[in-house]
Motif scaffolding. Structure first.
Motif, short mmCIF file in Angstrom:
data_model
loop_
_atom_site.label_atom_id
_atom_site.label_comp_id
_atom_site.label_asym_id
_atom_site.label_seq_id
_atom_site.Cartn_x
_atom_site.Cartn_y
_atom_site.Cartn_z
N GLU A 197 0.85 -1.20 0.00
CA GLU A 197 0.00 0.00 0.00
C GLU A 197 0.89 1.26 0.00
OE1 GLU A 197 -3.89 1.08 -0.15
OE2 GLU A 197 -3.65 -0.80 0.96
N ASP A 207 -9.52 6.98 5.12
CA ASP A 207 -9.29 6.55 3.73
C ASP A 207 -10.61 6.10 3.11
OD1 ASP A 207 -7.44 5.37 1.48
OD2 ASP A 207 -8.75 3.72 2.10
N ALA A 208 -11.34 5.26 3.84
CA ALA A 208 -12.55 4.65 3.27
C ALA A 208 -13.61 5.68 2.91
CB ALA A 208 -13.13 3.63 4.26
N TYR A 241 -19.77 8.15 7.93
CA TYR A 241 -20.62 7.62 6.86
C TYR A 241 -21.95 8.37 6.80
CZ TYR A 241 -17.74 4.06 4.78
OH TYR A 241 -16.75 3.42 4.05
N ILE A 257 -20.67 -1.60 1.99
CA ILE A 257 -20.44 -0.21 2.41
C ILE A 257 -19.46 0.39 1.41
CG2 ILE A 257 -19.53 1.26 4.25
CD1 ILE A 257 -20.27 -0.96 6.24
N PRO A 258 -19.81 1.51 0.77
CA PRO A 258 -18.92 2.03 -0.26
C PRO A 258 -17.56 2.46 0.30
CG PRO A 258 -20.72 3.58 0.18
CD PRO A 258 -21.02 2.33 0.95
N MET A 259 -16.53 2.20 -0.47
CA MET A 259 -15.16 2.55 -0.11
C MET A 259 -14.69 3.61 -1.10
SD MET A 259 -14.58 0.39 2.42
CE MET A 259 -12.79 0.54 2.54
N HIS A 260 -14.30 4.77 -0.58
CA HIS A 260 -13.95 5.89 -1.46
C HIS A 260 -12.45 6.13 -1.54
CE1 HIS A 260 -18.18 7.10 -1.76
NE2 HIS A 260 -18.28 6.77 -0.49
N GLY A 261 -11.66 5.27 -0.88
CA GLY A 261 -10.22 5.52 -0.83
C GLY A 261 -9.43 4.45 -1.54
N LYS A 262 -8.23 4.21 -1.05
CA LYS A 262 -7.33 3.23 -1.66
C LYS A 262 -7.60 1.82 -1.14
CE LYS A 262 -4.39 6.26 -3.68
NZ LYS A 262 -5.23 7.46 -3.50
N ALA A 263 -8.03 1.71 0.10
CA ALA A 263 -8.17 0.39 0.70
C ALA A 263 -9.50 -0.22 0.31
CB ALA A 263 -8.06 0.48 2.21
N ASP A 264 -9.61 -1.55 0.48
CA ASP A 264 -10.84 -2.21 0.02
C ASP A 264 -11.77 -2.59 1.16
OD1 ASP A 264 -9.49 -4.27 1.13
OD2 ASP A 264 -9.51 -5.56 -0.64
#
Lengths: 266, 266
Positions: free
Chosen positions: A41, A140-141, A258, B238-245
């Motif tokens: 990462e 991040d999420a 959220y 749950i939507p993820m808006h960053g780099k991580a999953d």
């Protein structure tokens, strides 16, 4: 070419191991990160370790290879070592295949550009490294612009915080500031400060959260000081339906974050 | 009257200290909880420790007094000791004023009555005690009927899990079951199973969540097996808006749980 280190007594191992201590991290300007997922990462976010320790038996792993090459090309050092030494470095019984030693990341408040994101996380006097890392992971999420740590927080560069962040330490802009510096910075531009509090009747789902919204979470045990709450534009509460009066700080931050995203999406 | 124990070598101290180990907890049917807040929460929920160790200098604290009396009246033993021994028992550098030793709580699935709550939490193969405890704490906060642990989870009676639960271990009904036992139990009555997944396009805010809703969270590293996902009535993401999953498992559970509450409220 990687060099081999197999002795505990090796001076570099001894020195790097001291980085598990905050005082040494500060003195050296370095910190440790552990595990292939986190180092990958970091690499993808443009951060290469100054030293990359890897277990000899994982040298052929494509992700280890993908680290060794760039590390050496960038002037860093790749070091083939044993699981025992990786364990000693990371403090973990079952260490991952790699441990990286990184230059401390910048944390000046004036690096942040509030126009780049609709949501920013702010936390004051966090004391648990797991919570700090988990909040970074959440930042991040939700696509937060960054995490701002207020006053004396636990060190974000501790092995535990880096681990809990699952790599988000390398992807989420981080700042550290005294409250007395943060407040003038905040008020020098647009943005509302939303405080999570137990001392309000305002439900967290009620407000609009126009961007940029700065979401403030207080200390795990005490919440935020009254004087901080008094500076918030909005105070909101997450309803508690059981016996306890509060959520874990990282959990509360995520539920709020959220919800802000949901409201901002309209 | 409390008795005094000040020697590390005391047989009771040595025996109780072994309860930090899962094998000994299982053999003795006992577990440790630490801190005045958690022991008070337990007492208010009707759970008294079999042994209550307290620091001599906190004997006059009203909450310590409120423990000692009922413990002795109920046939348990109150033990005045030193901070060092409390630290040895709890494994914490800065122990609280009290450490309690409790009888293991029942965890049979058929104790749960699904008609008592609109939301139930289910987690499979959790491996982090902090996550387990934090999910219990969230279960209390959202008024969940209970937490059901599926297959091989980390021990909910570990000191770390109890600590992270902040006392919710004593207030939230807990069950442990193999998936192969849980599924027939679930299907023997009303209720939908909602799985948190990365492999779906269904947004977590979209569904209705008619009660009772059973919310299933998978293992931290791997999520849930495909065969479990196939049994879910609804899979949501749950939507993820960053780099991580992915989010931390306790965080994801909480974001979902509050969303279910919100939808169920109308």
């Amino acid at each position: 070419m990687p060099r081999d280190i197999t002795a505990y007594s090796n001076p570099l191992v001894k020195r790097m191991r001291t980085l598990r201590d905050k005082r040494h991290r500060k003195a050296e300007g370095l910190f440790l990160a552990e595990g292939l997922r986190i180092l990958t990462e970091a690499r993808e976010a443009g951060h290469l370790p100054r030293y990359c320790f890897f277990a000899g038996d994982s040298e052929q792993h494509p992700l280890v290879q993908a680290l060794i090459g760039p590390v050496e090309a960038g002037g860093g050092e790749a070091i083939r070592t044993t699981p025992d030494i990786l364990s000693k470095l990371s403090g973990k019984d079952n260490p991952g295949a790699v441990v990286g030693v990184y230059d401390e990341l910048p944390t000046a408040l004036d690096r942040l550009d509030r126009t780049t994101a609709p949501l920013w996380l702010v936390a004051e006097r966090l004391r648990d490294p797991g919570n700090l890392g988990t909040i970074l992971r959440t930042a991040d999420a939700v696509g937060a612009g960054g995490l701002i740590l207020i006053d004396e927080c636990v060190d974000p560069f501790s092995v535990e915080a880096v681990r809990a962040s699952m790599g988000a330490l390398f992807t989420v802009p981080l700042a550290r500031a005294a409250w007395s510096d943060f407040l003038p910075w905040l008020r020098s531009g647009p943005g509302q400060l939303v405080g999570l509090s137990l001392d309000t009747d305002s439900d967290y789902r009620a407000p609009d959260y126009p961007p940029p919204t700065f979401l403030l979470t207080g200390n795990e045990a005490q919440g935020m000081p009254d004087s901080f709450a008094a500076e918030c534009d909005v105070l909101v509460k997450i309803p508690m339906h059981g016996k306890a009066d509060s959520l874990n700080a990282a959990v509360a931050t995520a539920v709020m974050a959220y919800t802000v995203l949901d409201r901002q999406a309209g």
